[in-house]
Design a protein around this motif. Structure first.
Motif, PDB file in Angstrom:
ATOM      1  N   VAL A 224      -7.992  18.523   2.057  1.00 34.43           N
ATOM      2  CA  VAL A 224      -7.136  18.084   0.949  1.00 34.43           C
ATOM      3  C   VAL A 224      -7.810  16.898   0.247  1.00 34.43           C
ATOM      4  N   ASP A 225      -7.206  16.474  -0.885  1.00 34.88           N
ATOM      5  CA  ASP A 225      -7.727  15.276  -1.541  1.00 34.88           C
ATOM      6  C   ASP A 225      -7.031  14.039  -0.955  1.00 34.88           C
ATOM      7  N   GLN A 226      -7.467  12.862  -1.427  1.00 31.47           N
ATOM      8  CA  GLN A 226      -6.958  11.618  -0.836  1.00 31.47           C
ATOM      9  C   GLN A 226      -5.435  11.500  -0.965  1.00 31.47           C
ATOM     10  N   ASP A 227      -4.916  11.732  -2.188  1.00 33.56           N
ATOM     11  CA  ASP A 227      -3.464  11.570  -2.417  1.00 33.56           C
ATOM     12  C   ASP A 227      -2.667  12.490  -1.499  1.00 33.56           C
ATOM     13  N   THR A 228      -3.132  13.744  -1.384  1.00 30.57           N
ATOM     14  CA  THR A 228      -2.395  14.721  -0.565  1.00 30.57           C
ATOM     15  C   THR A 228      -2.465  14.342   0.915  1.00 30.57           C
ATOM     16  N   ALA A 229      -3.623  13.859   1.334  1.00 30.54           N
ATOM     17  CA  ALA A 229      -3.754  13.462   2.747  1.00 30.54           C
ATOM     18  C   ALA A 229      -2.726  12.382   3.082  1.00 30.54           C
ATOM     19  N   TRP A 230      -2.629  11.368   2.247  1.00 26.40           N
ATOM     20  CA  TRP A 230      -1.647  10.295   2.518  1.00 26.40           C
ATOM     21  C   TRP A 230      -0.215  10.824   2.389  1.00 26.40           C
ATOM     22  N   ALA A 231       0.021  11.633   1.319  1.00 24.27           N
ATOM     23  CA  ALA A 231       1.396  12.088   1.057  1.00 24.27           C
ATOM     24  C   ALA A 231       1.894  13.023   2.156  1.00 24.27           C
ATOM     25  N   ASN A 232       1.021  13.866   2.709  1.00 20.81           N
ATOM     26  CA  ASN A 232       1.447  14.841   3.721  1.00 20.81           C
ATOM     27  C   ASN A 232       1.656  14.223   5.098  1.00 20.81           C
ATOM     28  N   ALA A 233       1.083  13.035   5.306  1.00 26.82           N
ATOM     29  CA  ALA A 233       1.012  12.512   6.675  1.00 26.82           C
ATOM     30  C   ALA A 233       2.345  11.970   7.173  1.00 26.82           C
ATOM     31  N   GLU A 234       2.708  12.379   8.379  1.00 28.00           N
ATOM     32  CA  GLU A 234       3.687  11.607   9.156  1.00 28.00           C
ATOM     33  C   GLU A 234       2.921  10.572   9.967  1.00 28.00           C
ATOM     34  N   LEU A 235       1.753  11.004  10.456  1.00 21.93           N
ATOM     35  CA  LEU A 235       0.881  10.112  11.223  1.00 21.93           C
ATOM     36  C   LEU A 235      -0.484  10.126  10.553  1.00 21.93           C
ATOM     37  N   LEU A 236      -0.949   8.933  10.159  1.00 20.30           N
ATOM     38  CA  LEU A 236      -2.237   8.840   9.473  1.00 20.30           C
ATOM     39  C   LEU A 236      -3.256   8.162  10.386  1.00 20.30           C
ATOM     40  N   LEU A 237      -4.378   8.859  10.601  1.00 21.94           N
ATOM     41  CA  LEU A 237      -5.424   8.307  11.459  1.00 21.94           C
ATOM     42  C   LEU A 237      -6.546   7.753  10.592  1.00 21.94           C
ATOM     43  N   LYS A 238      -6.904   6.518  10.868  1.00 18.13           N
ATOM     44  CA  LYS A 238      -7.993   5.865  10.154  1.00 18.13           C
ATOM     45  C   LYS A 238      -8.853   5.147  11.178  1.00 18.13           C
ATOM     46  N   VAL A 239      -9.984   4.634  10.697  1.00 21.34           N
ATOM     47  CA  VAL A 239     -10.780   3.765  11.557  1.00 21.34           C
ATOM     48  C   VAL A 239     -10.413   2.319  11.218  1.00 21.34           C
ATOM     49  N   LYS A 240     -10.762   1.893   9.980  1.00 27.43           N
ATOM     50  CA  LYS A 240     -10.487   0.510   9.595  1.00 27.43           C
ATOM     51  C   LYS A 240      -9.141   0.403   8.896  1.00 27.43           C
ATOM     52  N   GLU A 241      -8.687  -0.830   8.773  1.00 28.23           N
ATOM     53  CA  GLU A 241      -7.413  -1.101   8.126  1.00 28.23           C
ATOM     54  C   GLU A 241      -7.420  -0.623   6.666  1.00 28.23           C
ATOM     55  N   PRO A 242      -6.247  -0.263   6.126  1.00 24.46           N
ATOM     56  CA  PRO A 242      -6.199   0.070   4.701  1.00 24.46           C
ATOM     57  C   PRO A 242      -6.672  -1.130   3.873  1.00 24.46           C
ATOM     58  N   ILE A 243      -7.447  -0.833   2.805  1.00 21.92           N
ATOM     59  CA  ILE A 243      -7.863  -1.920   1.908  1.00 21.92           C
ATOM     60  C   ILE A 243      -6.929  -1.924   0.699  1.00 21.92           C
ATOM     61  N   ALA A 244      -7.052  -2.930  -0.171  1.00 22.69           N
ATOM     62  CA  ALA A 244      -6.054  -3.165  -1.230  1.00 22.69           C
ATOM     63  C   ALA A 244      -5.745  -1.905  -2.045  1.00 22.69           C
ATOM     64  N   SER A 245      -6.774  -1.107  -2.350  1.00 24.90           N
ATOM     65  CA  SER A 245      -6.533   0.075  -3.196  1.00 24.90           C
ATOM     66  C   SER A 245      -5.717   1.138  -2.462  1.00 24.90           C
ATOM     67  N   GLU A 246      -5.547   0.992  -1.153  1.00 27.16           N
ATOM     68  CA  GLU A 246      -4.757   1.972  -0.382  1.00 27.16           C
ATOM     69  C   GLU A 246      -3.321   1.490  -0.136  1.00 27.16           C
ATOM     70  N   TYR A 247      -3.024   0.250  -0.484  1.00 29.37           N
ATOM     71  CA  TYR A 247      -1.673  -0.269  -0.199  1.00 29.37           C
ATOM     72  C   TYR A 247      -0.600   0.576  -0.890  1.00 29.37           C
ATOM     73  N   ARG A 248      -0.972   1.192  -2.056  1.00 31.17           N
ATOM     74  CA  ARG A 248       0.036   1.984  -2.800  1.00 31.17           C
ATOM     75  C   ARG A 248       0.506   3.192  -1.999  1.00 31.17           C
ATOM     76  N   PHE A 249      -0.253   3.604  -0.979  1.00 28.46           N
ATOM     77  CA  PHE A 249       0.132   4.777  -0.195  1.00 28.46           C
ATOM     78  C   PHE A 249       1.098   4.432   0.947  1.00 28.46           C
ATOM     79  N   LEU A 250       1.307   3.150   1.198  1.00 27.12           N
ATOM     80  CA  LEU A 250       2.149   2.766   2.345  1.00 27.12           C
ATOM     81  C   LEU A 250       3.610   3.070   2.023  1.00 27.12           C
TER      82      LEU A 250
END
Ligand code: NAD
Length: 361
Positions: free
Chosen positions: A58-84
Motif C-alpha cells: 500500500v502507499d504511506q497514507d493507506t498504511a497508516w489509515a488501515n493500521a490498528e497496530l503500526l510497526l516502525k523502527v524509529k519514532e514518528p518524525i514531525a511530518s508523520e504526526y498528522r497520522f496519529l
C-alpha cells in the motif's frame, strides 16, 4: 488484527519494522499485514519478498489509515504526526524522555504508544538489547576508523603493533553496549577499561573478561584518572526510560588528550557527555571545545541486514501477542509489555517520561 509496516523516513534510517518472515508468521496467525511500498528496500527486502510472504502493498497514507497496530523502527518524525489518532497503537523505539514535541503529539492525539526501549523483563530490556549489542560492536569499528589519520585521527592503530603499545579505550557503562564495545575493541588488541556504578554488574564483567579488560567502579577520581589516559572514550550509560546521566562534564574535557576521540553511543538518550550533539552517518564527527565527538544517534542503521533481522527476532513475540489477544488484553496479561507503555489515552504513563515533562498530562 490489521497491522501495518511503514517505510522509515527519518534521515539515514535503513531498517524496517518487520521482516518478510515476520509477515508470514502473522498472516499464518490470521492477521492482515499492510506494507508500504519500498519499506524494505534499504534492508534488502523487496516488495516482492513481502508479497510472497502474504502482505498487501500500500502507499504511506493507506498504511497508516488501515493500521490498528503500526510497526516502525524509529519514532514518528514531525511530518508523520498528522497520522496519529486515538484508535492506533504504535510499537517503535520512541525515546520520549528526550523528545518533547513527539510526547505532546502522542498525548494530544490519544495514541497508544509502546516504546521498544522500555519493554522490560527479568533479563532487562529485551528489545533494546540487540540494537545495543550491535551499536557497541560498531563503536569499536568507529574507534578503529577515526583513530586513523585519513579520518582526522592521530594516526593510531587500535591494536598497536608488535612492540608498540595499543590504543587505550575507556568505556563508561558496562551494559549491552559497553560489553560488546569492550569485546570487539579488546579483540582488535586495544587496552580496554570499563567503568560502571553497579557492583553487581562489575562482578559479572570481571568474571566474564577474566582480566583481559580492566573493570573499575566509577567514582569522580577514577573517572578523571582514566580520562587523562584515554585515546577513545565511549559513552554507554543508561538509566532506563530517562535522559542519560551527563557523566563527562564540559570541565572534564581539559583532562583529555587534544586528539582523543569521544564516541557517545548514549546520544539517543540525550548523551553521556555534556558537550555531545547528535550527528548522522553523513557527517558523524562534530568538533566541540577542540575535541572530536562521534555522536551518531542510530548506529545500527549502518548494518540494516543484521539489525532488521535482530529486531524482528525479538519484537515478533510481542506483536503476535497483541495481534492475537488485542493490545489492551495483551498489555494487561504481560507485565513486560505493560512496562513498554509510554502514553495511553492522552496521558503519559511511563514514570521516566512523566518526570521529564511534569507539565504534560
Ligand atoms: P544497559 O542498561 O545494558 O547498560 C547501561 C550501563 O550503564 C549499566 O551497566 C549501568 O549500571 C551503567 N551506568 C548507569 N549510570 C552510570 C554512571 N553514571 N557511570 C557508569 N555507569 C553507569 O544499556 P545499554 O543497552 O548498554 O545502552 C547504553 C546506551 O546506549 C543507552 O543510552 C542506549 O539508549 C544507547 N544506545 C544507542 C544506540 C545508538 O545507535 N546510538 C544504539 C543502542 C543503544
Amino acid at each position: 488484527m490489521r497491522i501495518s509496516v511503514v517505510k522509515e523516513i527519518k534521515p539515514q534510517e535503513t531498517r524496517v519494522g518487520l521482516t518478510p518472515a515476520g509477515v508470514t508468521d502473522l498472516v499464518q496467525h490470521g492477521h492482515e499485514v499492510f506494507v508500504e511500498r519500498g519499506a524494505g528496500d534499504a534492508s534488502a527486502y523487496s516488495d516482492a519478498d513481502y508479497v510472497a510472504a502474504g502482505a498487501r502493498l500500500v502507499d504511506q497514507d493507506t498504511a497508516w489509515a488501515n493500521a490498528e497496530l503500526l510497526l516502525k523502527v524509529k519514532e514518528p518524525i514531525a511530518s508523520e504526526y498528522r497520522f496519529l489518532r486515538p484508535d492506533l497503537t504504535i510499537f517503535a523505539y520512541l525515546h520520549l524522555a528526550a523528545n518533547r514535541p513527539l510526547t505532546e503529539a502522542l498525548v494530544e492525539a490519544g495514541t497508544f504508544a509502546i516504546g521498544y526501549e522500555t519493554v522490560q523483563d527479568d533479563t532487562g530490556l529485551p528489545l533494546l538489547t540487540p540494537m545495543s549489542e550491535i551499536a557497541g560492536r560498531l563503536a569499536a569499528h568507529a574507534a578503529a576508523t577515526y583513530l586513523m589519520s585519513q579520518f582526522g585521527g592521530p594516526g593510531l592503530l587500535l591494536g598497536g603493533a608488535p612492540g608498540v603499545a595499543p590504543a587505550r579505550v575507556l568505556i563508561i557503562g558496562g551494559g549491552a553496549v559497553g560489553t560488546n564495545a569492550a569485546f570487539l575493541a579488546r579483540g582488535m588488541g586495544a587496552e580496554v577499561t570499563v567503568l560502571d556504578t553497579s557492583a553487581k554488574r562489575i562482578r559479572q564483567l570481571d568474571a566474564m573478561f577474566e582480566g583481559r579488560v580492566r573493570v573499575l567502579m566509577s567514582d569522580p577520581h577514577v573517572l578523571e584518572d582514566e580520562l587523562r589516559q584515554a585515546d577513545v572514550v565511549v559513552g554507554a550509560v543508561l538509566v532506563p526510560g530517562r535522559a542519560a546521566p551527563k557523566v563527562v562534564r564540559r570541565e572534564h574535557l581539559g583532562l583529555l588528550r587534544p586528539d582523543a576521540l569521544l564516541i557517545d553511543v548514549a546520544i539517543d538518550q540525550g548523551g553521556a557527555f555534556e558537550t555531545s550533539r547528535p550527528t548522522t552517518y553523513e557527517d558523524p564527527i562534530v568538533v566541540i571545545d577542540g575535541l572530536r565527538h562521534y555522536c551518531v544517534a542510530n548506529m545500527p542503521s549502518a548494518v540494516p541486514h543484521t539489525s532488521t533481522r535482530a529486531l524482528t527476532s525479538v519484537t515478533l513475540a510481542y506483536v503476535r501477542e497483541m495481534a492475537d489477544r488485542g493490545v489492551a488484553a495483551a498489555v494487561a496479561a504481560d507485565a513486560s509489555l505493560a512496562a513498554g507503555v509510554n502514553v495511553r489515552d492522552g496521558a503519559i504513563v511511563y514514570p521516566g517520561v512523566a518526570e521529564a515533562f511534569p507539565d504534560l498530562p
